[in-house]
Design an enzyme around this catalytic site. Structure first.
Site, PDB file in Angstrom:
ATOM      1  N   CYS A  35       0.970  -0.821  -0.209  1.00 24.13           N
ATOM      2  CA  CYS A  35      -0.045  -0.032   0.265  1.00 24.13           C
ATOM      3  C   CYS A  35       1.134   0.835   0.506  1.00 24.13           C
ATOM      4  CB  CYS A  35      -1.120   0.211   1.091  1.00 24.13           C
ATOM      5  SG  CYS A  35      -2.447   1.543   1.149  1.00 24.13           S
ATOM      6  N   HIS A  41      -3.572  -4.556  -0.541  1.00 21.81           N
ATOM      7  CA  HIS A  41      -3.585  -5.564   0.215  1.00 21.81           C
ATOM      8  C   HIS A  41      -3.574  -7.108   0.622  1.00 21.81           C
ATOM      9  CE1 HIS A  41      -3.620  -1.896   3.337  1.00 21.81           C
ATOM     10  NE2 HIS A  41      -3.915  -0.960   2.922  1.00 21.81           N
ATOM     11  N   GLU A  43      -2.585  -8.886   2.765  1.00 20.37           N
ATOM     12  CA  GLU A  43      -3.188  -9.317   4.219  1.00 20.37           C
ATOM     13  C   GLU A  43      -4.965  -9.396   3.762  1.00 20.37           C
ATOM     14  OE1 GLU A  43      -2.644  -5.167   4.637  1.00 20.37           O
ATOM     15  OE2 GLU A  43      -2.291  -7.041   3.929  1.00 20.37           O
TER      16      GLU A  43
END
Length: 204
Positions: free
Chosen positions: A79, A183, A185
């Site tokens: 990011c 992202h 994750e």
């Protein structure tokens, strides 16, 4: 050891948890010695470009991270961790980026669409043979939250793009440095596969 760089910004614990699924030696750290000893580095980042750079500079970690990158240690930015790899951003004109890649971070131009670009969107790989993308299908969906995107001078470093009003840089890669605007994750199985690929990646 995989060092997740803690400089006071980023969704650090979710990033740590995701990487820990694939490696036993993941460490969330703000210690220079850990960064010097790490085999791989992860540079998260959320929020404003200038605030991220301010925190990074104040942390005392920046010079060590840059030295490790120069030494060939693999680094994965996430990011705003991607954005600060560039020279600067329209979001914070007073702040200088790390300048690892030439180019600027610019506000998304998407008439009729909401800014920030937030939610799931598909990506198209510009470097499909990049080991980071191993075992991923074409045009997978990943999770974005951003109002700005990187515009590299050297288009060959663009590893993936997404469409939102215009073509946006979704990932960059050159040599031992790679980063995603999205992202991983938060991107379900696709993001976990991408993280596993970085954990397994052998930088030559």
């Amino acid at each position: 050891m995989i060092a997740i760089i803690d400089y006071g910004v980023g969704n650090l614990f979710s990033v740590e948890k995701a990487f820990a699924r694939f490696a036993d030696d993941v460490k969330l750290t703000s210690a220079i010695n850990d960064i010097k000893q790490a085999d791989k580095l992860v540079l998260p980042g959320v929020g404003e470009f200038g605030a991220c750079m301010g925190n990074f500079m104040a942390s005392g970690l920046m010079d060590t991270v840059l030295e490790r990158i120069k030494a060939g240690v693999p680094l994965f930015g996430i990011c705003v961790g991607l954005q600060i790899l560039f020279e600067g951003s329209e979001e914070s004109p007073e702040a200088e980026g790390l300048g690892i890649f030439k180019g600027m971070v610019k506000r998304i131009v998407a008439p009729g669409l909401k800014i920030p670009h937030m939610g799931w969107n598909s990506v198209e790989f510009s470097q499909p043979s990049l080991p980071l993308f191993d075992n991923l299908s074409e045009n997978p969906y990943v999770y974005f939250v951003h109002s700005y995107h990187a515009v590299p001078e050297d288009k060959s470093i663009v590893a993936a793009t997404t469409q939102y009003g215009e073509a946006l840089t979704a990932a960059v890669a050159r040599d031992n440095v790679m980063a995603t605007q999205f992202h991983p994750e938060k991107s379900g199985d696709v993001g976990l596969q991408l993280i596993k690929n970085f954990v397994d990646w052998k930088c030559e």
